[in-house]
Design a protein around this motif. Structure first.
Motif, PDB file in Angstrom:
ATOM      1  N   GLY A  65       0.802  -1.209   0.000  1.00 37.01           N
ATOM      2  CA  GLY A  65       0.000   0.000   0.000  1.00 37.01           C
ATOM      3  C   GLY A  65       0.838   1.264   0.000  1.00 37.01           C
ATOM      4  N   ILE A  66       0.228   2.356   0.468  1.00 38.70           N
ATOM      5  CA  ILE A  66       0.842   3.680   0.410  1.00 38.70           C
ATOM      6  C   ILE A  66       0.694   4.359   1.765  1.00 38.70           C
ATOM      7  N   THR A  67       1.783   4.904   2.271  1.00 37.12           N
ATOM      8  CA  THR A  67       1.735   5.716   3.486  1.00 37.12           C
ATOM      9  C   THR A  67       1.524   7.171   3.099  1.00 37.12           C
ATOM     10  N   ILE A  68       0.565   7.833   3.733  1.00 35.87           N
ATOM     11  CA  ILE A  68       0.228   9.215   3.406  1.00 35.87           C
ATOM     12  C   ILE A  68       1.101  10.156   4.238  1.00 35.87           C
ATOM     13  N   PRO A  69       1.890  11.013   3.602  1.00 38.07           N
ATOM     14  CA  PRO A  69       2.712  11.965   4.352  1.00 38.07           C
ATOM     15  C   PRO A  69       1.855  12.897   5.206  1.00 38.07           C
ATOM     16  N   MET A  70       2.437  13.434   6.257  1.00 40.55           N
ATOM     17  CA  MET A  70       1.705  14.265   7.218  1.00 40.55           C
ATOM     18  C   MET A  70       0.960  15.404   6.537  1.00 40.55           C
ATOM     19  N   GLU A  71       1.613  16.057   5.537  1.00 43.71           N
ATOM     20  CA  GLU A  71       1.024  17.251   4.940  1.00 43.71           C
ATOM     21  C   GLU A  71      -0.217  16.942   4.096  1.00 43.71           C
ATOM     22  N   TYR A  72      -0.463  15.661   3.827  1.00 47.14           N
ATOM     23  CA  TYR A  72      -1.625  15.276   3.023  1.00 47.14           C
ATOM     24  C   TYR A  72      -2.714  14.584   3.850  1.00 47.14           C
ATOM     25  N   SER A 106      -6.134   3.156   7.068  1.00 45.69           N
ATOM     26  CA  SER A 106      -5.848   2.853   8.467  1.00 45.69           C
ATOM     27  C   SER A 106      -5.128   4.010   9.138  1.00 45.69           C
ATOM     28  N   ASP A 107      -5.566   4.325  10.348  1.00 43.72           N
ATOM     29  CA  ASP A 107      -4.864   5.256  11.223  1.00 43.72           C
ATOM     30  C   ASP A 107      -4.070   4.398  12.197  1.00 43.72           C
ATOM     31  N   VAL A 108      -2.794   4.209  11.918  1.00 41.61           N
ATOM     32  CA  VAL A 108      -1.974   3.234  12.641  1.00 41.61           C
ATOM     33  C   VAL A 108      -1.853   3.610  14.117  1.00 41.61           C
ATOM     34  N   LYS A 109      -2.035   2.611  14.981  1.00 37.88           N
ATOM     35  CA  LYS A 109      -1.898   2.811  16.426  1.00 37.88           C
ATOM     36  C   LYS A 109      -0.549   2.278  16.882  1.00 37.88           C
ATOM     37  N   PHE A 110       0.301   3.175  17.376  1.00 36.85           N
ATOM     38  CA  PHE A 110       1.620   2.799  17.846  1.00 36.85           C
ATOM     39  C   PHE A 110       1.623   2.643  19.367  1.00 36.85           C
ATOM     40  N   SER A 169       4.658  10.205  15.474  1.00 33.88           N
ATOM     41  CA  SER A 169       3.805  11.007  14.597  1.00 33.88           C
ATOM     42  C   SER A 169       2.671  10.154  14.046  1.00 33.88           C
ATOM     43  N   ARG A 170       1.570  10.791  13.737  1.00 32.89           N
ATOM     44  CA  ARG A 170       0.422  10.081  13.193  1.00 32.89           C
ATOM     45  C   ARG A 170       0.763   9.464  11.842  1.00 32.89           C
ATOM     46  N   CYS A 171       0.231   8.284  11.592  1.00 33.59           N
ATOM     47  CA  CYS A 171       0.507   7.581  10.339  1.00 33.59           C
ATOM     48  C   CYS A 171      -0.799   7.061   9.748  1.00 33.59           C
ATOM     49  N   ILE A 172      -1.173   7.591   8.582  1.00 33.56           N
ATOM     50  CA  ILE A 172      -2.364   7.139   7.860  1.00 33.56           C
ATOM     51  C   ILE A 172      -1.908   6.425   6.597  1.00 33.56           C
ATOM     52  N   GLN A 173      -2.505   5.267   6.313  1.00 32.77           N
ATOM     53  CA  GLN A 173      -2.092   4.471   5.166  1.00 32.77           C
ATOM     54  C   GLN A 173      -3.292   4.000   4.356  1.00 32.77           C
ATOM     55  N   LEU A 174      -3.098   3.877   3.044  1.00 29.88           N
ATOM     56  CA  LEU A 174      -4.001   3.131   2.173  1.00 29.88           C
ATOM     57  C   LEU A 174      -3.371   1.756   2.001  1.00 29.88           C
TER      58      LEU A 174
END
Length: 249
Positions: A129-136, A170-174, A180-185
């Motif tokens: 998949g793809i990790t979405i950078p913070m600015e997006y 997904s909003d990854v839970k660490f 930092s927050r990590c959102i992925q497709l």
């Protein structure tokens, strides 16, 4: 007075007193306005029109064009619309890798309606998949209608080459709350979407696979110019839907 009226009154006070708003403040005001519309205005609209829509016995997408002081325009759109009529997010990035190459830049000569981001194709694109950078992340979060919950995936649809594929956001839970927050497709290596991406870009996939095998599989593969590809990711007026458009660099 509603929250939206309060916000507009505050903006008007600034303007009337010639108080300039910096870029950061303007952005926060825009975000607040969108959130109020999403939380307070859209539910009321939905509640008002639902009795009328109950007469319709199939899935439809209604596109509402609203401009202040102009007649309201409501039109019917097909569920699998390929050229989305959606909010365009103009996001510029200066994120660079160690070679100084910009990876997350929106190119004005390759702009699409509803465009959220451009992603250069790499190994993860073909496999996980793809990790979405913070600015997006703000743009992507507002492109879906289901609230994101940390540690849980939200089903999304991805249109690619006139086909619809299942994926999830997904909003990854660490375990470390300071990360930092990590959102992925996300999709799996054997998913129909991953197979379609490999089918559409066989030479690029084969080159990366071969090079990773030579390097032991851990390092980033630098693609030759003729094999470099990018995906323009757009929002579409469908519940939790995205459009992928493949381009050469």
């Amino acid at each position: 007075m509603s929250n939206l009226e309060d916000l507009y009154k505050a903006i008007e006070t600034f303007r009337r007193n010639d108080i300039p708003l910096d870029e950061k403040t303007s952005k926060r005001i825009d975000e607040a306005e969108e959130q109020i519309i999403k939380d307070e205005i859209l539910p009321v609209i939905g509640k008002d029109i639902e009795p009328t829509l109950r007469q319709i016995k199939r899935n439809i997408v209604l596109v509402v064009d609203y401009e202040p002081d102009k007649p309201l325009s409501v039109r019917l759109s097909r569920k699998a619309v390929m050229v989305p009529n959606a909010k365009v997010y103009h996001v510029d990035s200066t994120k660079k890798d160690d070679r100084g190459k910009i990876h997350w830049d929106i190119h004005t000569d390759k702009h699409y309606e509803g465009q959220l981001m451009i992603k250069e194709v790499d190994w993860s694109t073909f496999t996980v998949g793809i990790t979405i950078p913070m600015e997006y992340q703000f743009a992507f979060e507002h492109a879906v209608q289901t609230p994101l919950v940390k540690g849980k995936g939200v089903p999304v649809s991805i249109w690619l080459s006139n086909e619809k594929f299942d994926a999830r956001m997904s909003d990854v839970k660490f375990s470390d709350p300071k990360r930092s927050r990590c959102i992925q497709l996300l999709w799996s290596k054997n998913s129909p979407l991953a197979k379609k991406l490999r089918e559409l870009m066989p030479d690029t996939f084969a080159y990366i696979k071969e090079e990773k095998a030579k390097m032991g599989g851990s390092k980033m593969v630098k693609l030759p110019k003729e094999l470099q590809r990018e995906i323009t990711i757009c929002s579409v007026p469908e519940h939790n839907g995205f459009l992928f458009v493949l381009n050469t660099l």
